[in-house]
Design a protein around this motif. Structure first.
Motif, mmCIF file in Angstrom:
data_model
loop_
_atom_site.group_PDB
_atom_site.id
_atom_site.type_symbol
_atom_site.label_atom_id
_atom_site.label_comp_id
_atom_site.label_asym_id
_atom_site.label_seq_id
_atom_site.Cartn_x
_atom_site.Cartn_y
_atom_site.Cartn_z
ATOM 1 N N ALA A 31 -16.605 73.953 -22.794
ATOM 2 C CA ALA A 31 -18.062 73.864 -22.909
ATOM 3 C C ALA A 31 -18.771 74.398 -21.679
ATOM 4 O O ALA A 31 -19.804 75.071 -21.780
ATOM 5 N N PHE A 32 -18.232 74.120 -20.490
ATOM 6 C CA PHE A 32 -18.930 74.469 -19.259
ATOM 7 C C PHE A 32 -18.375 75.696 -18.542
ATOM 8 O O PHE A 32 -19.113 76.377 -17.831
ATOM 9 N N LEU A 33 -17.077 75.974 -18.713
ATOM 10 C CA LEU A 33 -16.463 77.067 -17.958
ATOM 11 C C LEU A 33 -15.607 77.972 -18.839
ATOM 12 O O LEU A 33 -14.790 78.732 -18.339
ATOM 13 N N GLY A 34 -15.818 77.888 -20.151
ATOM 14 C CA GLY A 34 -14.968 78.629 -21.070
ATOM 15 C C GLY A 34 -14.966 80.117 -20.846
ATOM 16 O O GLY A 34 -13.911 80.769 -20.876
ATOM 17 N N ARG A 35 -16.147 80.699 -20.621
ATOM 18 C CA ARG A 35 -16.231 82.148 -20.413
ATOM 19 C C ARG A 35 -15.513 82.566 -19.139
ATOM 20 O O ARG A 35 -14.815 83.578 -19.097
ATOM 21 N N ALA A 36 -15.711 81.780 -18.090
ATOM 22 C CA ALA A 36 -15.065 82.096 -16.821
ATOM 23 C C ALA A 36 -13.546 81.989 -16.936
ATOM 24 O O ALA A 36 -12.803 82.846 -16.439
ATOM 25 N N TYR A 37 -13.065 80.930 -17.591
ATOM 26 C CA TYR A 37 -11.619 80.741 -17.694
ATOM 27 C C TYR A 37 -10.969 81.759 -18.623
ATOM 28 O O TYR A 37 -9.792 82.106 -18.435
ATOM 29 N N ALA A 38 -11.702 82.262 -19.585
ATOM 30 C CA ALA A 38 -11.164 83.350 -20.412
ATOM 31 C C ALA A 38 -10.870 84.568 -19.541
ATOM 32 O O ALA A 38 -9.853 85.250 -19.715
ATOM 33 N N ASP A 39 -11.751 84.838 -18.581
ATOM 34 C CA ASP A 39 -11.523 85.973 -17.685
ATOM 35 C C ASP A 39 -10.459 85.660 -16.647
ATOM 36 O O ASP A 39 -9.712 86.547 -16.220
ATOM 37 N N LYS A 40 -10.356 84.399 -16.229
ATOM 38 C CA LYS A 40 -9.280 84.022 -15.315
ATOM 39 C C LYS A 40 -7.910 84.226 -15.982
ATOM 40 O O LYS A 40 -6.926 84.573 -15.314
ATOM 41 N N ASP A 41 -7.827 84.011 -17.298
ATOM 42 C CA ASP A 41 -6.584 84.277 -18.014
ATOM 43 C C ASP A 41 -6.196 85.756 -17.878
ATOM 44 O O ASP A 41 -5.032 86.090 -17.635
ATOM 45 N N VAL A 42 -7.176 86.628 -18.038
ATOM 46 C CA VAL A 42 -6.931 88.069 -17.895
ATOM 47 C C VAL A 42 -6.525 88.374 -16.455
ATOM 48 O O VAL A 42 -5.585 89.145 -16.208
ATOM 49 N N GLN A 43 -7.228 87.781 -15.509
ATOM 50 C CA GLN A 43 -6.921 87.969 -14.094
ATOM 51 C C GLN A 43 -5.471 87.599 -13.781
ATOM 52 O O GLN A 43 -4.755 88.348 -13.107
ATOM 53 N N GLU A 44 -5.047 86.439 -14.261
ATOM 54 C CA GLU A 44 -3.679 86.002 -13.996
ATOM 55 C C GLU A 44 -2.655 86.986 -14.562
ATOM 56 O O GLU A 44 -1.647 87.291 -13.911
ATOM 57 N N GLN A 45 -2.913 87.498 -15.747
ATOM 58 C CA GLN A 45 -1.952 88.425 -16.350
ATOM 59 C C GLN A 45 -1.879 89.727 -15.570
ATOM 60 O O GLN A 45 -0.793 90.303 -15.399
ATOM 61 N N LEU A 46 -3.017 90.202 -15.085
ATOM 62 C CA LEU A 46 -3.021 91.414 -14.259
ATOM 63 C C LEU A 46 -2.154 91.225 -13.015
ATOM 64 O O LEU A 46 -1.394 92.127 -12.631
ATOM 65 N N ILE A 47 -2.278 90.077 -12.404
ATOM 66 C CA ILE A 47 -1.501 89.801 -11.196
ATOM 67 C C ILE A 47 -0.011 89.704 -11.520
ATOM 68 O O ILE A 47 0.838 90.271 -10.822
ATOM 69 N N ARG A 48 0.316 89.002 -12.590
ATOM 70 C CA ARG A 48 1.717 88.862 -12.996
ATOM 71 C C ARG A 48 2.347 90.228 -13.302
ATOM 72 O O ARG A 48 3.548 90.432 -13.059
ATOM 73 N N ASP A 49 1.566 91.131 -13.858
ATOM 74 C CA ASP A 49 2.077 92.445 -14.248
ATOM 75 C C ASP A 49 2.164 93.419 -13.069
ATOM 76 O O ASP A 49 2.706 94.521 -13.213
ATOM 77 N N SER A 50 1.628 93.042 -11.930
ATOM 78 C CA SER A 50 1.629 93.931 -10.759
ATOM 79 C C SER A 50 2.981 93.872 -10.042
ATOM 80 O O SER A 50 3.833 93.032 -10.335
ATOM 81 N N ASP A 51 3.134 94.756 -9.061
ATOM 82 C CA ASP A 51 4.338 94.777 -8.234
ATOM 83 C C ASP A 51 4.132 94.031 -6.919
ATOM 84 O O ASP A 51 4.943 94.157 -5.993
ATOM 85 N N LEU A 52 3.070 93.271 -6.823
ATOM 86 C CA LEU A 52 2.758 92.551 -5.594
ATOM 87 C C LEU A 52 3.593 91.283 -5.468
ATOM 88 O O LEU A 52 4.124 90.764 -6.455
ATOM 89 N N ASP A 53 3.684 90.789 -4.247
ATOM 90 C CA ASP A 53 4.290 89.477 -4.001
ATOM 91 C C ASP A 53 3.173 88.444 -4.090
ATOM 92 O O ASP A 53 2.484 88.174 -3.110
ATOM 93 N N TRP A 54 2.994 87.879 -5.264
ATOM 94 C CA TRP A 54 1.796 87.099 -5.543
ATOM 95 C C TRP A 54 2.078 85.606 -5.617
ATOM 96 O O TRP A 54 3.188 85.161 -5.911
ATOM 97 N N THR A 55 1.022 84.868 -5.368
ATOM 98 C CA THR A 55 0.975 83.433 -5.620
ATOM 99 C C THR A 55 -0.366 83.128 -6.274
ATOM 100 O O THR A 55 -1.407 83.582 -5.779
ATOM 101 N N ILE A 56 -0.348 82.386 -7.375
ATOM 102 C CA ILE A 56 -1.576 81.986 -8.061
ATOM 103 C C ILE A 56 -1.711 80.477 -7.944
ATOM 104 O O ILE A 56 -0.914 79.725 -8.514
ATOM 105 N N ALA A 57 -2.685 80.026 -7.185
ATOM 106 C CA ALA A 57 -2.913 78.591 -7.006
ATOM 107 C C ALA A 57 -3.869 78.087 -8.072
ATOM 108 O O ALA A 57 -4.910 78.700 -8.328
#
Length: 209
Positions: free
Chosen positions: A128-154
């Motif tokens: 209700a309050f952050l749905g739009r933002a979290y939908a984009d955070k889902d995309v953000q997380e996948q981009l990071i996972r698909d990269s070749d970087l040494d990543w950490t997602i907190a």
């Protein structure tokens, strides 16, 4: 270390600046808003997280990048946002150009596969309050996972402005994940600690008090 912190003027980003400087690291902070801070080892740069030139200038020569963008106020309920995914696409590209491998970012509990661990009331409230933002955070997380970087997602839970306690939990196993409270200062403590070592590379820990 020399750390680049993007989204550094407020919230977790500002706390991360303080934490890193306190530990003796150099910090190059990028934000749209002026930062009223003078300290040894601190450099502020005005910039847009979705502008490739700004981002490259902010990160070039750094050992690691901490990305801490907040939710746009107009995206909390009704307006779609692509800020997180747009900024992350730019950052991944510019980190590759700069030859930087270590990325730490903050999304939130309920992003990605942690959504499975939300209770029904938590899920409905977040949608209700952050749905739009979290939908984009889902995309953000996948981009990071698909990269070749040494990543950490907190993925911190509900944020507070309490003082740093150092007594928070870092839950790396999915079976242990849960929502809860944590201070922004403790999230900053985790980010800087994780940047100092490799233990959290490739992990998506839930952070709770």
């Amino acid at each position: 270390m020399k750390l680049a912190i993007i989204g550094a003027s407020r919230g977790i980003g500002r706390k991360a600046v303080d934490e890193a400087l306190e530990r003796g690291h150099q910090v190059r902070a990028m934000s749209r808003s002026q930062m009223d801070l003078e300290a040894d080892g601190f450099e502020w740069m005005e910039g847009d997280a979705t502008n490739g030139v700004d981002v490259f200038n902010a990160i070039d020569g750094c050992d690691a990048v901490i990305l801490t963008l907040g939710v746009p106020r107009d995206a909390r309920v009704l307006k779609k946002t692509t800020l997180f995914s747009d900024a992350t696409r730019v950052l991944i590209e510019q980190m590759e150009k700069a030859g930087i491998k270590r990325l730490l970012t903050v999304t939130g509990f309920g992003a990605g596969d942690s959504a499975e661990k939300l209770s029904t009331p938590e899920r409905l409230t977040q949608k209700a309050f952050l749905g739009r933002a979290y939908a984009d955070k889902d995309v953000q997380e996948q981009l990071i996972r698909d990269s070749d970087l040494d990543w950490t997602i907190a993925r911190p839970g509900i944020l507070s402005d309490n003082r740093k306690s150092g007594a928070y939990k870092v839950l790396t196993e999915k079976a242990e994940w849960r929502n809860g409270l944590i201070s922004r200062a403790d999230v900053a403590d985790f980010l800087v600690t994780a940047a100092e070592g490799s233990e959290m590379v490739g992990k998506t820990p839930a952070l709770q008090r």
